[in-house]
Design an enzyme around this catalytic site. Sequence first.
Site, PDB file in Angstrom:
ATOM      1  N   THR A  28       3.154   3.562  -0.089  1.00  0.00           N
ATOM      2  CA  THR A  28       2.103   4.645  -0.881  1.00  0.00           C
ATOM      3  C   THR A  28       3.949   5.939  -1.252  1.00  0.00           C
ATOM      4  OG1 THR A  28       0.107   3.993   0.212  1.00  0.00           O
ATOM      5  CG2 THR A  28       0.973   6.938  -1.005  1.00  0.00           C
ATOM      6  N   ASP A  80       3.646  11.634   3.396  1.00  0.00           N
ATOM      7  CA  ASP A  80       3.506  10.872   4.558  1.00  0.00           C
ATOM      8  C   ASP A  80       2.489  10.254   4.214  1.00  0.00           C
ATOM      9  OD1 ASP A  80       4.893  10.170   7.594  1.00  0.00           O
ATOM     10  OD2 ASP A  80       4.401   8.404   6.177  1.00  0.00           O
ATOM     11  N   GLY A  81       2.498   8.570   4.310  1.00  0.00           N
ATOM     12  CA  GLY A  81       1.457   8.038   4.281  1.00  0.00           C
ATOM     13  C   GLY A  81       0.831   7.498   5.729  1.00  0.00           C
ATOM     14  N   ALA A  82      -0.110   7.025   5.594  1.00  0.00           N
ATOM     15  CA  ALA A  82      -1.619   6.408   6.312  1.00  0.00           C
ATOM     16  C   ALA A  82      -1.862   5.106   7.450  1.00  0.00           C
ATOM     17  CB  ALA A  82      -2.290   7.853   7.148  1.00  0.00           C
ATOM     18  N   LYS A  93      -0.981   5.740  12.288  1.00  0.00           N
ATOM     19  CA  LYS A  93       0.376   5.406  11.530  1.00  0.00           C
ATOM     20  C   LYS A  93       1.059   4.223  12.290  1.00  0.00           C
ATOM     21  CE  LYS A  93       2.134   8.684   9.794  1.00  0.00           C
ATOM     22  NZ  LYS A  93       2.391   7.815   8.387  1.00  0.00           N
ATOM     23  N   GLY A  95       1.752   1.481  10.655  1.00  0.00           N
ATOM     24  CA  GLY A  95       1.638  -0.259   9.707  1.00  0.00           C
ATOM     25  C   GLY A  95       2.830   0.385   9.419  1.00  0.00           C
ATOM     26  N   GLU A 102       8.321   9.143  12.051  1.00  0.00           N
ATOM     27  CA  GLU A 102       7.508   9.960  11.339  1.00  0.00           C
ATOM     28  C   GLU A 102       6.820  11.115  11.984  1.00  0.00           C
ATOM     29  OE1 GLU A 102       4.947   6.279   9.852  1.00  0.00           O
ATOM     30  OE2 GLU A 102       5.716   6.565   8.037  1.00  0.00           O
TER      31      GLU A 102
HETATM   32  O1  DER Z   1       3.571   3.082   9.185  1.00  0.00           O
HETATM   33  C1  DER Z   1       3.286   4.109   9.272  1.00  0.00           C
HETATM   34  O2  DER Z   1       2.426   5.313   9.350  1.00  0.00           O
HETATM   35  C2  DER Z   1       3.862   4.436   6.978  1.00  0.00           C
HETATM   36  O3  DER Z   1       3.590   5.492   6.373  1.00  0.00           O
HETATM   37  C3  DER Z   1       2.951   3.110   6.114  1.00  0.00           C
HETATM   38  O4  DER Z   1       1.414   2.311   7.220  1.00  0.00           O
HETATM   39  C4  DER Z   1       2.012   3.518   5.093  1.00  0.00           C
HETATM   40  O5  DER Z   1       0.808   2.768   4.671  1.00  0.00           O
HETATM   41  P1  DER Z   1       1.247   1.783   3.096  1.00  0.00           P
HETATM   42  O6  DER Z   1       2.067   1.685   3.351  1.00  0.00           O
HETATM   43  O7  DER Z   1      -0.210   1.856   2.808  1.00  0.00           O
HETATM   44  O8  DER Z   1       1.505   3.731   2.743  1.00  0.00           O
END
Ligand code: DER
Length: 223
Positions: A28, A80-82, A93, A95, A102
């Site tokens: 994202t 940031d993403g999640a 977070k 993934g 982060e």
């Molecule tokens: O590792 C993390 O926390 C990243 O922000 C990620 O997991 C976010 O997920 P995305 O690739 O679906 O945006």
Amino acid sequence: MNGKQAAGIQAVQEISDGMVVGLGTGTTVYYFLEALAEKVKLGLKLTGVATSQQTVELARKWGIPMKPLNSVQSIDLTIDGADEVSPDLDGIKGGGGALLYEKLVAVASKKRIWIVDARKTVKQLGAFPLPVEVIPFSWKQINRKLENRGLHPVLRTQKDGSPFLTDARHYILDLHLNTIENPSALANELDHLPGLVEHGLFLGMTDSVIIGYPDGHIERLER
Ligand code: DER
């Protein structure tokens, strides 16, 4: 357009001239960086602080100026993403394997915004395996402790079967929990496990969440 792209593009509206901006990691954030780079080309001035080598490479490719975390006094805003977001804006977070840097950038930020697509919003955390970052030297001892606690750890591996290595050259164990009844109690327990460097429970660590939908419409949740 997809939901991640909608959220990433929307987040660029939050960035103003002269900001120090934490640059998250993941797919994202990829769309956020791509759209941010267009604004930089048009003259937007900012200093990015990346949360992973993956993000450093994207920002460098697209001409987004950066400094390392140690070279800035503070960060105005981190985007940031999640992997999961609960109704009270707690999240999982890690993934993408970037949870340690982060979290360090997040705690150095005056304001934090997560960008997600609608699939990331959940009623209760835990369906997404909870990443914990561990020191390779003692990972098997930690793995046993987590197993004995019934937390179902699985060593994250690469395609060739070797352990996944974070940018800090640590291993990741993913905890397959299904649901997490008491995230703060679990976070507190994990915080006190020697050799466990960081975990993916980000509690009270975002101010807003921008949710993108495939039709391009946006929802925004505020703490
Ligand atoms: O590792 C993390 O926390 C990243 O922000 C990620 O997991 C976010 O997920 P995305 O690739 O679906 O945006």
